[in-house]
Design a protein around this motif. Sequence first.
Motif, PDB file in Angstrom:
ATOM      1  N   TYR A   3       0.785  -0.915   0.004  1.00 14.22           N
ATOM      2  CA  TYR A   3      -0.019  -0.198   0.307  1.00 14.22           C
ATOM      3  C   TYR A   3       1.163   1.177  -0.240  1.00 14.22           C
ATOM      4  CZ  TYR A   3      -2.818   3.665   1.798  1.00 14.22           C
ATOM      5  OH  TYR A   3      -3.488   5.314   2.219  1.00 14.22           O
ATOM      6  N   PHE A   4       0.510   2.534  -0.990  1.00 10.12           N
ATOM      7  CA  PHE A   4       1.087   3.415  -0.929  1.00 10.12           C
ATOM      8  C   PHE A   4       0.161   4.841  -0.800  1.00 10.12           C
ATOM      9  CE2 PHE A   4       0.868   2.834  -5.410  1.00 10.12           C
ATOM     10  CZ  PHE A   4       1.500   4.026  -5.206  1.00 10.12           C
ATOM     11  N   GLU A   5       0.771   6.283  -0.394  1.00  9.19           N
ATOM     12  CA  GLU A   5      -0.182   7.021  -1.148  1.00  9.19           C
ATOM     13  C   GLU A   5       0.376   7.653  -1.858  1.00  9.19           C
ATOM     14  OE1 GLU A   5      -1.222   9.164   2.423  1.00  9.19           O
ATOM     15  OE2 GLU A   5      -2.395   7.377   3.344  1.00  9.19           O
ATOM     16  N   ALA A   6      -0.595   8.463  -3.019  1.00 12.42           N
ATOM     17  CA  ALA A   6       0.253   8.994  -3.749  1.00 12.42           C
ATOM     18  C   ALA A   6      -0.150  10.914  -4.177  1.00 12.42           C
ATOM     19  CB  ALA A   6      -0.517   8.690  -5.397  1.00 12.42           C
ATOM     20  N   ARG A   7       0.366  11.528  -3.991  1.00 16.10           N
ATOM     21  CA  ARG A   7       0.534  13.098  -3.195  1.00 16.10           C
ATOM     22  C   ARG A   7      -0.404  13.328  -4.318  1.00 16.10           C
ATOM     23  NH1 ARG A   7       4.178  16.958  -3.774  1.00 16.10           N
ATOM     24  NH2 ARG A   7       6.372  16.160  -5.077  1.00 16.10           N
ATOM     25  N   PHE A   8      -1.052  14.856  -3.804  1.00 18.10           N
ATOM     26  CA  PHE A   8      -1.784  15.426  -4.807  1.00 18.10           C
ATOM     27  C   PHE A   8      -0.734  16.493  -5.767  1.00 18.10           C
ATOM     28  CE2 PHE A   8      -3.395  20.188  -6.300  1.00 18.10           C
ATOM     29  CZ  PHE A   8      -4.665  19.398  -7.194  1.00 18.10           C
ATOM     30  N   ILE A   9      -0.444  17.355  -7.179  1.00 17.82           N
ATOM     31  CA  ILE A   9       0.404  18.154  -7.177  1.00 17.82           C
ATOM     32  C   ILE A   9      -0.765  19.030  -8.265  1.00 17.82           C
ATOM     33  CG2 ILE A   9       1.473  18.656  -9.359  1.00 17.82           C
ATOM     34  CD1 ILE A   9       3.389  16.148  -8.238  1.00 17.82           C
ATOM     35  N   PRO A  10      -0.790  20.187  -8.128  1.00 16.59           N
ATOM     36  CA  PRO A  10      -1.469  21.263  -9.026  1.00 16.59           C
ATOM     37  C   PRO A  10      -1.533  21.148 -10.387  1.00 16.59           C
ATOM     38  CG  PRO A  10      -0.485  22.457  -6.733  1.00 16.59           C
ATOM     39  CD  PRO A  10       0.177  21.039  -7.297  1.00 16.59           C
ATOM     40  N   GLU A  11      -2.468  20.767 -10.939  1.00 14.83           N
ATOM     41  CA  GLU A  11      -2.599  20.877 -12.653  1.00 14.83           C
ATOM     42  C   GLU A  11      -1.350  21.836 -12.781  1.00 14.83           C
ATOM     43  OE1 GLU A  11      -5.801  21.011 -16.720  1.00 14.83           O
ATOM     44  OE2 GLU A  11      -6.333  21.060 -13.477  1.00 14.83           O
ATOM     45  N   GLU A  12      -1.832  23.228 -12.380  1.00 12.32           N
ATOM     46  CA  GLU A  12      -0.086  24.172 -13.645  1.00 12.32           C
ATOM     47  C   GLU A  12       0.866  23.695 -13.388  1.00 12.32           C
ATOM     48  OE1 GLU A  12      -2.339  25.093 -10.021  1.00 12.32           O
ATOM     49  OE2 GLU A  12      -4.171  25.128 -11.106  1.00 12.32           O
ATOM     50  N   ILE A  13       1.165  23.196 -12.572  1.00  8.23           N
ATOM     51  CA  ILE A  13       2.692  22.914 -12.599  1.00  8.23           C
ATOM     52  C   ILE A  13       2.922  21.774 -13.735  1.00  8.23           C
ATOM     53  CG2 ILE A  13       4.371  21.285 -11.391  1.00  8.23           C
ATOM     54  CD1 ILE A  13       3.417  22.204  -8.718  1.00  8.23           C
ATOM     55  N   THR A  14       1.586  20.646 -13.934  1.00  7.36           N
ATOM     56  CA  THR A  14       1.645  19.823 -15.276  1.00  7.36           C
ATOM     57  C   THR A  14       2.451  20.625 -16.539  1.00  7.36           C
ATOM     58  OG1 THR A  14      -0.485  19.553 -15.656  1.00  7.36           O
ATOM     59  CG2 THR A  14       0.881  18.494 -13.763  1.00  7.36           C
ATOM     60  N   ILE A  16       4.042  23.772 -17.323  1.00  6.28           N
ATOM     61  CA  ILE A  16       5.073  23.889 -17.592  1.00  6.28           C
ATOM     62  C   ILE A  16       5.614  23.529 -18.378  1.00  6.28           C
ATOM     63  CG2 ILE A  16       7.151  24.806 -16.594  1.00  6.28           C
ATOM     64  CD1 ILE A  16       5.730  25.347 -14.010  1.00  6.28           C
ATOM     65  N   SER A  17       6.413  21.828 -17.621  1.00  5.82           N
ATOM     66  CA  SER A  17       7.200  21.603 -18.846  1.00  5.82           C
ATOM     67  C   SER A  17       7.267  19.386 -18.002  1.00  5.82           C
ATOM     68  CB  SER A  17       8.837  21.161 -18.665  1.00  5.82           C
ATOM     69  OG  SER A  17       9.262  21.113 -17.809  1.00  5.82           O
ATOM     70  N   LEU A  18       7.515  18.782 -18.130  1.00 10.29           N
ATOM     71  CA  LEU A  18       6.991  17.665 -18.103  1.00 10.29           C
ATOM     72  C   LEU A  18       8.542  17.055 -17.519  1.00 10.29           C
ATOM     73  CD1 LEU A  18       4.559  14.467 -20.349  1.00 10.29           C
ATOM     74  CD2 LEU A  18       4.525  15.652 -18.133  1.00 10.29           C
ATOM     75  N   GLY A  19       9.680  18.027 -17.638  1.00 10.81           N
ATOM     76  CA  GLY A  19      10.963  17.462 -17.548  1.00 10.81           C
ATOM     77  C   GLY A  19      10.659  17.993 -15.968  1.00 10.81           C
ATOM     78  N   ASN A  20      10.218  19.350 -15.743  1.00  5.17           N
ATOM     79  CA  ASN A  20      10.040  19.416 -14.524  1.00  5.17           C
ATOM     80  C   ASN A  20       8.742  19.135 -13.406  1.00  5.17           C
ATOM     81  OD1 ASN A  20      11.557  22.342 -14.910  1.00  5.17           O
ATOM     82  ND2 ASN A  20       9.841  23.356 -15.886  1.00  5.17           N
ATOM     83  N   VAL A  21       7.805  18.593 -14.794  1.00  2.63           N
ATOM     84  CA  VAL A  21       6.936  17.297 -13.408  1.00  2.63           C
ATOM     85  C   VAL A  21       8.004  16.182 -12.684  1.00  2.63           C
ATOM     86  CG1 VAL A  21       5.221  15.874 -13.498  1.00  2.63           C
ATOM     87  CG2 VAL A  21       5.305  17.888 -14.134  1.00  2.63           C
ATOM     88  N   SER A  22       9.359  15.836 -13.551  1.00  2.00           N
ATOM     89  CA  SER A  22       9.761  14.905 -13.309  1.00  2.00           C
ATOM     90  C   SER A  22      10.727  15.626 -12.125  1.00  2.00           C
ATOM     91  CB  SER A  22      10.542  14.256 -14.933  1.00  2.00           C
ATOM     92  OG  SER A  22      11.854  13.218 -14.456  1.00  2.00           O
ATOM     93  N   LYS A  23      11.881  16.500 -12.141  1.00  2.00           N
ATOM     94  CA  LYS A  23      12.022  16.289 -11.115  1.00  2.00           C
ATOM     95  C   LYS A  23      10.629  16.780  -9.845  1.00  2.00           C
ATOM     96  CE  LYS A  23      15.602  19.262 -13.816  1.00  2.00           C
ATOM     97  NZ  LYS A  23      16.028  20.617 -13.932  1.00  2.00           N
ATOM     98  N   LEU A  24      10.015  17.466  -9.859  1.00  2.00           N
ATOM     99  CA  LEU A  24       9.005  17.210  -8.744  1.00  2.00           C
ATOM    100  C   LEU A  24       9.050  15.594  -8.183  1.00  2.00           C
ATOM    101  CD1 LEU A  24       7.604  18.729  -7.317  1.00  2.00           C
ATOM    102  CD2 LEU A  24       5.720  19.006  -8.696  1.00  2.00           C
TER     103      LEU A  24
END
Length: 215
Positions: A3-14, A16-24
Amino acid sequence: MKYFEARFIPEEITRISLGNVSKLLDESEKQYIDNLLWSTTGYMPQVYFNMAYTHNSILLKYTVKEKDLKTVYQHINDPVYKDSCVEVFIAFNNDSRYYNLEFNCQGTTLAAYGAGRNDRVYIKEHLIEGITSYHLITPPAEPDALIEWELTLNIPFTVFEHHHITSLNEQVAKVNFYKCGDDLPEPHFLSWNTISHPDPNFHLPEFFGEVKFAN
């Protein structure tokens, strides 16, 4: 059962670029795909994933180190499991049917839905085209070193066409995650939640774990 939990990330961040999402996503807890199954050689790639979600998509990053790399398949719903491949199987709302999403290291996608291995219906291609990906392949620094690759995915809820998903907040889904490469020099089968079955088969929802989409 894992079991694990997936956290929420604001859509606005996505946006910008998937490269930044990758780092996040690197800031999320690593989940290791470390159950070696049906092996005759003991060869085991090093694999983990990070997962999060937004108001309208699932974010998923795989990080892999392995001996060989293969990317033959380039078209939607090609048999990418024969390439260097990572996969996620997911079932919503206690549905006995589940989605299988399979990706080679360049992001080519096979996606289907059904109740078992032989009862699959492909997801519509125009929906699969909505998946965006970012991949990074790092060649080995030395002749015997492992190849490292990363694949970051933004999977819109619309891909899950047999469910009307408007939000995953506080929802729990049944999941399993895999690494394989059927046509690689050393074929292998790895899972996140272990599978107890005599023959190679990822399509066994009784061995799924759980993810909670947390705030």
